[in-house]
Design a protein around this motif. Structure first.
Motif, short mmCIF file in Angstrom:
data_model
loop_
_atom_site.label_atom_id
_atom_site.label_comp_id
_atom_site.label_asym_id
_atom_site.label_seq_id
_atom_site.Cartn_x
_atom_site.Cartn_y
_atom_site.Cartn_z
N LEU A 1 -42.48 8.51 -58.00
CA LEU A 1 -42.19 9.89 -57.60
C LEU A 1 -40.95 10.42 -58.32
CD1 LEU A 1 -42.88 9.74 -53.76
CD2 LEU A 1 -44.17 11.02 -55.47
N LEU A 2 -39.91 9.59 -58.39
CA LEU A 2 -38.68 10.01 -59.06
C LEU A 2 -38.91 10.26 -60.55
CD1 LEU A 2 -35.71 7.93 -57.60
CD2 LEU A 2 -36.07 10.40 -57.50
N THR A 3 -39.70 9.36 -61.17
CA THR A 3 -40.00 9.53 -62.59
C THR A 3 -40.73 10.84 -62.83
OG1 THR A 3 -40.22 7.15 -62.72
CG2 THR A 3 -41.03 8.41 -64.60
N LEU A 4 -41.69 11.12 -61.95
CA LEU A 4 -42.47 12.35 -62.07
C LEU A 4 -41.55 13.57 -61.97
CD1 LEU A 4 -45.47 13.25 -62.28
CD2 LEU A 4 -45.37 13.61 -59.81
N LEU A 5 -40.65 13.52 -60.99
CA LEU A 5 -39.73 14.65 -60.80
C LEU A 5 -38.84 14.83 -62.04
CD1 LEU A 5 -38.96 16.68 -58.62
CD2 LEU A 5 -37.19 15.10 -57.86
N SER A 6 -38.31 13.72 -62.53
CA SER A 6 -37.45 13.79 -63.72
C SER A 6 -38.22 14.34 -64.91
CB SER A 6 -36.92 12.40 -64.09
OG SER A 6 -36.27 11.84 -62.99
N LEU A 7 -39.47 13.90 -65.03
CA LEU A 7 -40.30 14.35 -66.14
C LEU A 7 -40.49 15.87 -66.06
CD1 LEU A 7 -42.02 13.19 -68.50
CD2 LEU A 7 -43.98 13.42 -66.98
N LEU A 8 -40.80 16.35 -64.84
CA LEU A 8 -41.00 17.79 -64.66
C LEU A 8 -39.73 18.55 -65.04
CD1 LEU A 8 -43.04 18.00 -61.33
CD2 LEU A 8 -43.80 18.55 -63.67
N ILE A 9 -38.59 18.04 -64.58
CA ILE A 9 -37.33 18.73 -64.87
C ILE A 9 -37.04 18.71 -66.36
CG2 ILE A 9 -34.83 18.60 -64.54
CD1 ILE A 9 -35.34 17.85 -61.66
N ALA A 10 -37.28 17.54 -66.99
CA ALA A 10 -37.05 17.44 -68.43
C ALA A 10 -37.92 18.43 -69.20
CB ALA A 10 -37.30 16.02 -68.90
N LEU A 11 -39.21 18.52 -68.77
CA LEU A 11 -40.10 19.48 -69.43
C LEU A 11 -39.59 20.91 -69.23
CD1 LEU A 11 -43.63 18.00 -68.59
CD2 LEU A 11 -42.48 18.06 -70.81
N GLY A 12 -39.08 21.16 -68.04
CA GLY A 12 -38.50 22.48 -67.76
C GLY A 12 -37.35 22.78 -68.70
N ILE A 13 -36.48 21.79 -68.90
CA ILE A 13 -35.32 21.96 -69.78
C ILE A 13 -35.79 22.25 -71.21
CG2 ILE A 13 -33.38 20.76 -70.87
CD1 ILE A 13 -32.96 19.31 -68.17
N VAL B 1 -30.70 25.51 -67.71
CA VAL B 1 -30.69 24.17 -68.30
C VAL B 1 -29.59 23.33 -67.65
CG1 VAL B 1 -30.18 22.87 -70.39
CG2 VAL B 1 -31.70 24.84 -70.50
N GLY B 2 -28.38 23.91 -67.57
CA GLY B 2 -27.27 23.18 -66.95
C GLY B 2 -27.58 22.82 -65.52
N ALA B 3 -28.19 23.75 -64.77
CA ALA B 3 -28.49 23.52 -63.36
C ALA B 3 -29.50 22.38 -63.22
CB ALA B 3 -29.03 24.79 -62.73
N LEU B 4 -30.51 22.37 -64.08
CA LEU B 4 -31.51 21.30 -63.99
C LEU B 4 -30.87 19.94 -64.28
CD1 LEU B 4 -34.67 22.93 -65.62
CD2 LEU B 4 -34.28 22.35 -63.22
N PHE B 5 -30.01 19.90 -65.29
CA PHE B 5 -29.30 18.65 -65.60
C PHE B 5 -28.49 18.20 -64.39
CE2 PHE B 5 -29.55 19.06 -70.35
CZ PHE B 5 -30.01 17.77 -70.56
N ALA B 6 -27.76 19.16 -63.81
CA ALA B 6 -26.90 18.83 -62.68
C ALA B 6 -27.74 18.30 -61.52
CB ALA B 6 -26.12 20.07 -62.26
N PHE B 7 -28.86 18.97 -61.26
CA PHE B 7 -29.75 18.57 -60.17
C PHE B 7 -30.22 17.13 -60.38
CE2 PHE B 7 -33.82 18.30 -57.99
CZ PHE B 7 -33.53 18.88 -56.77
N LEU B 8 -30.65 16.86 -61.60
CA LEU B 8 -31.17 15.54 -61.93
C LEU B 8 -30.09 14.48 -61.79
CD1 LEU B 8 -33.93 14.68 -62.84
CD2 LEU B 8 -33.17 14.82 -65.20
N MET B 9 -28.90 14.81 -62.28
CA MET B 9 -27.79 13.86 -62.20
C MET B 9 -27.47 13.51 -60.77
SD MET B 9 -24.82 14.72 -64.80
CE MET B 9 -23.96 13.31 -64.16
N SER B 10 -27.36 14.55 -59.94
CA SER B 10 -27.01 14.32 -58.54
C SER B 10 -28.12 13.55 -57.85
CB SER B 10 -26.78 15.67 -57.85
OG SER B 10 -26.71 15.49 -56.47
N LEU B 11 -29.35 13.87 -58.22
CA LEU B 11 -30.51 13.24 -57.56
C LEU B 11 -30.53 11.74 -57.78
CD1 LEU B 11 -33.00 14.26 -55.96
CD2 LEU B 11 -34.29 14.02 -58.08
N ASP B 12 -30.24 11.28 -59.00
CA ASP B 12 -30.35 9.83 -59.18
C ASP B 12 -28.99 9.14 -59.40
OD1 ASP B 12 -31.74 9.85 -62.56
OD2 ASP B 12 -29.72 10.21 -61.81
#
Lengths: 380, 268
Positions: free
Chosen positions: B245-257, B196-207
């Motif tokens: 594309l970014l929204t889709l990626l964020s959505l996927l990560i959020a669902l993963g979390i 969960v922390g890693a996905l958050f970090a990835f998302l934060m760095s990404l945008d």
């Protein structure tokens, strides 16, 4: 849940007899201080090889502190701890060669039963096939071979506790520590597990240190009970010694139920001593502590040594029935004496026994030899 | 709730309607770009009058666009991995040890979450210009590690608070050394909180855009920075495709979390 004698692991059953006198654990003047509070005060204790020792006491009596000191989770403020002939006072926990069973089982949730039991062997770098053989043997021993592939949470509490016991047995530690291991189980299962642990102890000759606040458990299982009170050892001995020969009022009250009558020692009686109390003067057996006439003392009579029927040579005190409670096999009478103190009389239940009613005048009697003289209680 | 609004059907419907209006209000700006991204490649147009994938084609054929996307993914991946190496042991030490001044240390680790990002960006800009780290991937990754560390630490620390200390005690009694306990007992239990922390970090760095805007020029430019400059200088409709594309990626990560958090709740 029967256990067949084990041919695999450690010492054969006869070993503890031969080595019975060798100390497995020695505590020498061990003190543990937390700030201003002494959790443990200069405790000396020896646990012999193959012995089953129980630390019994109320919460805060220091029994968990003692256990944690032996496990190495805390270090003593002063004193010395020797485990298996080695000074272990400051030895790290993982080098003490111990095993421990917790009340909450402490099985690794991410490992299967097999992996859980294999873990201590992997830590010891045993070859793979030997690990497999040992784990299977110990699983057979506790008759849980069929759950090897399951996760701990898929098992019942009793099964989990047997697995956690197996996880200790498998690597043959010098000493197995048990911290209220049956506290989370219901009564029937607890009794079953008590016998199973006792049997494993007898079959495998492992040294065990068992912590409990449950006196029945201590009486059932132990070779020796160490009764703790206020950070000190109050009394230690075989279960029957503690039960029949308590040395202090605390011991008498903590193990079994007791009638305690305070009084002043006088000359007289068969042993040469008697006790003058508010409800009469009673002959007492010889005391096993220094006592002289005029001293304060306590008379202990266990309720099951008392009777309402009287008979020859019985000392008795008059009173009035306050209540009679049927407890199945026994019936317990509460007798109010003339000074308003209550004496408990416990008799075996028989179908033709006349039922005692509230208000009945009775004489509560006991054979003088079954009474015991104790020093008056001293505050700690 | 009932005391305030009563429990009549009317008031319940009113509340539901108000809630949905809020959701729509919050979501609309993100969603509106989706239809635009499939529309006219010549100019931004809503509602779109044609359906085409031309904007996506434009995005993936223009080196400047997908290059910055690759750069963003690279920075986010490296940042996440390095932050894990730093933050997981730090969280373990802070929760389990008896270190003196533990609370002070915890506060220091949480600082990047509290300091205004713009201040952080300026500070890093000044410092990195001395060190020659401006417009480098290294500099960007270093600053993103700062920003993402608190998030992984919070997640891992909460995981540690929920895990059973007696498992570590029993492992130690069984003879396991500290490293063995950490890798074989602690880490497996923290899998979900680490993920969960890693996905958050990835998302934060990404945008992340503020610090990246300060630190990068043309060489190390990330996708959000590229988008921002593009809005200011050209306002191309490709932006809609990128946003989608970014929204889709964020959505996927959020669902993963969410899925991971459900899993942890199911078997703590």
């Amino acid at each position: 849940m029967t256990v067949t004698p084990m041919t695999v692991t450690p010492a054969p059953a006869s070993a503890p007899v031969a080595e019975g006198d060798r100390a497995m654990v020695e505590l020498q003047g061990v003190t543990k201080r937390y700030g201003e509070v002494d959790a443990l005060k200069r405790v000396d204790l020896t646990i012999r090889k193959g012995e089953f020792v129980t630390l019994l006491g109320p919460s805060g009596s220091g029994k968990s502190t003692l256990l944690n000191l032996i496990a190495g989770m805390i270090t003593p403020s002063s004193g010395r701890i020797v485990i298996d002939g080695r000074d272990a006072t400051t030895l790290p926990t993982n080098q003490r060669g111990l095993g421990m069973v917790f009340q909450n089982y402490a099985l690794m949730p991410h490992m299967t039963v097999f992996e859980n039991i294999a873990f201590p062997l992997q830590v010891r770098h045993l070859p793979k096939d030997e690990i497999k053989r040992k784990v299977e043997q110990v699983l057979d021993l506790i008759q849980l071979g069929h759950v090897a592939g399951r996760r701990p949470r898929e098992l019942s509490g009793g099964q989990q506790q047997r697995i956690s016991l197996a996880r200790c047995i498998v690597y043959n530690p010098a000493l197995i520590l048990m911290d209220e291991p049956l506290g989370a189980l219901d009564k029937n299962l607890r009794e079953q597990m008590q016998l199973e642990i006792k049997r494993l102890h007898a079959d495998l000759g492992i040294t065990m240190l068992y912590v409990t606040h449950d006196q029945d458990e201590a009486l059932t299982m132990s070779d020796r009970i160490v009764l703790m009170n206020g950070g000190k050892i109050e009394q230690q001995g075989k279960p029957d010694e503690l039960y029949f020969k308590p040395a202090t009022v605390f011991s008498a009250e903590f193990i079994g139920s007791s009638n305690l009558i305070p009084g002043i020692v006088e000359a007289g009686g068969v042993s040469g001593l008697s006790l003058r109390t508010a409800i009469g003067t009673f002959p007492v057996p010889a005391a096993d502590f220094a006592v002289s006439t005029g001293d304060k003392a306590m008379l202990l009579v266990r309720p099951e040594n008392m009777t309402l029927t009287g008979g020859p040579g019985v000392t008795s005190v008059s009173g009035r029935i306050d209540d009679s409670i049927l407890l199945g096999g026994v019936v317990r009478h509460f007798v109010r004496c003339k000074d308003q103190s209550t004496i408990i009389v416990q008799e075996l239940n028989q179908p033709d026994r006349p039922i005692a009613k509230r208000g009945d005048e009775v004489r509560a009697g006991w054979p003088p030899a079954h009474a015991r003289l104790l020093p008056p209680s001293v505050p700690h | 709730m009932n005391a305030l609004f009563g429990s009549s059907r009317l008031s319940r419907n009113l509340i539901a309607t108000a809630a949905w209006l809020c959701y729509v209000f919050l979501l609309l700006p993100s969603l509106i770009v989706i239809p635009i991204s499939f529309g006219n490649p010549g100019q931004i147009e809503f509602p779109p009058r044609q359906f085409t994938l031309a904007l996506y084609q434009q995005f993936f054929t223009d080196q400047a666009w997908w290059g910055s996307m690759v750069q963003s993914l690279l920075v986010a991946t490296v940042t996440t991995m390095l932050t894990l190496v730093l933050a997981v042991p730090a969280a373990y030490a802070l929760v389990r040890s008896q270190l003196p001044r533990r609370n002070l240390l915890r506060g220091l680790f949480m600082m990047p979450m509290l300091v205004p990002v713009i201040v952080l960006g300026l500070g890093l800009y000044l410092q990195f210009s001395n060190w020659g780290l401006l417009d480098t991937t290294t500099g960007l990754v270093l600053s993103h590690i700062m920003l993402t560390t608190p998030f992984i630490m919070v997640s891992v620390m909460s995981g540690l608070h929920h895990s059973d200390v007696s498992l570590e005690t029993v492992a130690s009694i069984m003879g396991a050394s500290r490293p063995v306990i950490f890798f074989r007992v602690v880490l497996p239990q923290l899998k979900a909180s680490i993920a969960v922390g890693a996905l958050f970090a990835f998302l934060m760095s990404l945008d992340e855009v503020v610090v990246a805007y300060f630190l990068t020029g043309t060489k190390a430019m990330t996708l959000p920075v590229k988008m921002y400059s593009s809005i200011r200088w050209e306002l191309t409709p490709v932006l809609a495709a990128v946003s989608t594309l970014l929204t889709l990626l964020s959505l996927l990560i959020a669902l993963g979390i969410i899925a991971l958090q459900r899993k942890t709740e199911a078997n703590p």
